[in-house]
Design a protein around this motif. Structure first.
Motif, mmCIF file in Angstrom:
data_model
loop_
_atom_site.group_PDB
_atom_site.id
_atom_site.type_symbol
_atom_site.label_atom_id
_atom_site.label_comp_id
_atom_site.label_asym_id
_atom_site.label_seq_id
_atom_site.Cartn_x
_atom_site.Cartn_y
_atom_site.Cartn_z
ATOM 1 N N THR A 157 -29.492 -4.677 -18.420
ATOM 2 C CA THR A 157 -29.469 -3.468 -18.053
ATOM 3 C C THR A 157 -30.847 -2.889 -17.528
ATOM 4 O O THR A 157 -30.916 -1.977 -16.875
ATOM 5 C CB THR A 157 -28.954 -2.401 -18.951
ATOM 6 O OG1 THR A 157 -29.646 -2.253 -19.943
ATOM 7 C CG2 THR A 157 -27.415 -2.758 -19.431
ATOM 8 N N ASP A 158 -31.724 -3.602 -17.785
ATOM 9 C CA ASP A 158 -33.267 -3.298 -17.425
ATOM 10 C C ASP A 158 -33.644 -4.104 -16.451
ATOM 11 O O ASP A 158 -33.996 -5.123 -16.739
ATOM 12 C CB ASP A 158 -33.865 -3.119 -18.675
ATOM 13 C CG ASP A 158 -35.080 -2.417 -18.871
ATOM 14 O OD1 ASP A 158 -35.930 -2.616 -17.489
ATOM 15 O OD2 ASP A 158 -35.759 -2.024 -19.534
ATOM 16 N N GLU A 214 -20.606 4.370 -15.031
ATOM 17 C CA GLU A 214 -22.010 4.131 -14.751
ATOM 18 C C GLU A 214 -22.775 3.008 -15.118
ATOM 19 O O GLU A 214 -23.338 2.119 -14.801
ATOM 20 C CB GLU A 214 -22.877 5.367 -14.850
ATOM 21 C CG GLU A 214 -22.703 6.576 -13.727
ATOM 22 C CD GLU A 214 -23.452 7.688 -13.703
ATOM 23 O OE1 GLU A 214 -24.029 7.741 -14.975
ATOM 24 O OE2 GLU A 214 -23.396 8.319 -12.984
ATOM 25 N N ALA A 215 -22.425 2.968 -16.856
ATOM 26 C CA ALA A 215 -23.079 1.693 -17.530
ATOM 27 C C ALA A 215 -22.278 0.491 -17.367
ATOM 28 O O ALA A 215 -22.887 -0.568 -17.088
ATOM 29 C CB ALA A 215 -22.639 2.369 -18.996
ATOM 30 N N THR A 260 -23.885 -0.552 -14.125
ATOM 31 C CA THR A 260 -25.151 -0.989 -14.160
ATOM 32 C C THR A 260 -25.276 -2.432 -14.685
ATOM 33 O O THR A 260 -25.814 -3.461 -14.419
ATOM 34 C CB THR A 260 -25.785 -0.082 -15.365
ATOM 35 O OG1 THR A 260 -25.976 1.149 -14.620
ATOM 36 C CG2 THR A 260 -27.477 -0.467 -15.531
ATOM 37 N N THR A 261 -24.347 -2.561 -15.919
ATOM 38 C CA THR A 261 -24.389 -4.069 -16.647
ATOM 39 C C THR A 261 -23.549 -5.082 -15.564
ATOM 40 O O THR A 261 -24.165 -6.201 -15.594
ATOM 41 C CB THR A 261 -23.606 -3.900 -18.054
ATOM 42 O OG1 THR A 261 -24.339 -3.026 -18.662
ATOM 43 C CG2 THR A 261 -23.580 -5.288 -18.632
ATOM 44 N N LEU A 278 -25.126 -4.305 -11.121
ATOM 45 C CA LEU A 278 -26.545 -4.642 -11.062
ATOM 46 C C LEU A 278 -26.885 -5.855 -11.769
ATOM 47 O O LEU A 278 -28.207 -6.098 -11.288
ATOM 48 C CB LEU A 278 -27.085 -3.197 -11.193
ATOM 49 C CG LEU A 278 -26.806 -1.650 -10.333
ATOM 50 C CD1 LEU A 278 -27.537 -0.619 -10.937
ATOM 51 C CD2 LEU A 278 -27.548 -2.302 -8.944
ATOM 52 N N SER A 302 -15.706 -3.326 -11.066
ATOM 53 C CA SER A 302 -16.986 -4.211 -11.093
ATOM 54 C C SER A 302 -16.584 -5.840 -10.993
ATOM 55 O O SER A 302 -17.551 -6.685 -10.352
ATOM 56 C CB SER A 302 -17.649 -4.157 -12.593
ATOM 57 O OG SER A 302 -17.066 -4.689 -13.606
#
Length: 254
Positions: free
Chosen positions: A60-61, A105-106, A109-110, A113, A155
Motif C-alpha cells: 500500500t506504500d 479507498e483502502a 489502494t491495495t 494501485l 478492483s
C-alpha cells in the motif's frame, strides 16, 4: 510461463494463496522470494522453509515498493517472474457513505494501485530478460459481482482489464502477462472463509492452478474448473442466473 527454472517474486504472500503458491512453485524447481509487511512472519517462513527468500514490503506504500524492488533486484538479478498478489476483501454497505468510503479507498489502494506500482517498479528489469512473466491475480468476482463486496469486485475487474491491456502493449516483447483467476478459496480473505463449505480448499486450488500453468505454458488466463461458472456466465447467456445463484449463497458458508 515455464513451470521451473524461474526466479519469482511474490509480494503479499505470507499467508493464503500467495504462500501456498510460493511453496508449490519452490517445489517445482524455482527460486522464490516472498514479500510481506510483518517481519516476524517473514522470519518464520524463512525458518520453516529453507531456501525461500524473504523481503519486507508494504504494497500500500509506494516508497516501500520502490525500496523492496531495489533490494530484490540487487539480491536476485535473475528475477524473471513477478506475481502481483496483493489483495484485501471487505464487506461494505454502499447505502451509507460513512461506512464504506474508507474501506473502498483502502481496497483500491491495495488491489489496484499496489499491482500498478509493482509492475512499474519491475517492468524495466523484466523487459531486459530473455523470457519474463507478469502474473496478475484477479477473481471470479471480476466477472460476476458478489453483492456485499462492491469495491473488491470492481478492483478485480480493473485488474482483469489491466491484464488484457498490458498483454497488448507487451506483445512482441519478452514479457508475457498471465492472469490467475481464483474462485472462492478457503483463506482468511474474509472472516470465517477458511472453513467455508462454499469455497475451494486451498491446496486443491493451488495444485490445479499450477498444473494448468504446467500444461498450458502459453495460457493467458489460469482458470480452475470451479471458477468457470463465474467467468463465462455472460458468454453462456446465463449471467443473470449466475448472479442470482452467487448471491443466494452465504459467502461465509453458514
Amino acid at each position: 510461463m515455464d513451470i521451473s527454472g524461474n526466479t519469482i517474486f511474490i509480494p503479499g504472500s505470507t499467508s493464503g494463496i500467495g504462500l501456498a503458491l510460493a511453496l508449490e512453485l519452490r517445489a517445482r524447481g524455482n527460486t522464490v522470494i516472498v514479500g510481506g509487511r510483518r517481519a516476524e512472519l517473514l522470519e518464520r517462513i524463512a525458518a520453516e522453509h529453507p531456501g525461500i527468500g524473504t523481503v519486507q514490503i508494504d504494497t500500500t506504500d509506494a516508497a516501500s515498493i520502490a525500496s523492496a524492488a531495489k533490494q530484490v533486484l540487487a539480491e536476485y538479478p535473475d528475477l524473471n517472474v513477478l506475481v502481483a498478489m496483493a489483495g484485501v476483501m471487505r464487506v461494505e454497505d454502499w447505502t451509507d457513505p460513512a461506512s464504506f468510503l474508507d474501506s473502498a479507498e483502502a481496497t483500491v489502494t491495495t488491489n489496484v494501485l499496489g499491482p500498478i506500482r509493482l509492475i512499474a517498479a519491475f517492468i524495466e528489469h523484466l523487459r531486459a530478460q530473455p523470457d519474463a512473466t507478469i502474473m496478475t491475480v484477479s477473481s471470479g468476482l471480476a466477472f460476476t459481482p458478489l453483492k456485499v463486496t462492491p469495491s473488491y469486485n470492481a478492483s478485480k475487474a480493473a485488474i482483469h482489464m489491466l491484464s488484457e491491456s498490458l498483454r497488448l502493449q507487451y506483445a512482441g516483447t519478452s514479457v508475457r502477462v498471465v492472469e490467475l483467476v481464483p474462485p472462492a478459496v478457503r483463506t482468511a480473505l474474509l472472516p470465517g472463509h477458511e472453513e467455508s463449505e462454499n469455497a475451494m480448499p486451498l491446496d486443491a486450488f493451488v495444485s490445479e492452478a499450477v498444473g494448468l500453468l504446467e500444461s498450458r505454458p502459453d495460457a493467458k488466463e489460469i482458470l480452475v474448473e470451479r471458477v468457470k461458472f463465474l467467468r463465462y456466465g455472460e458468454a453462456r447467456g446465463d449471467y443473470d442466473q449466475v448472479v442470482a445463484t452467487l448471491n443466494a449463497v452465504d459467502p461465509h458458508g453458514k
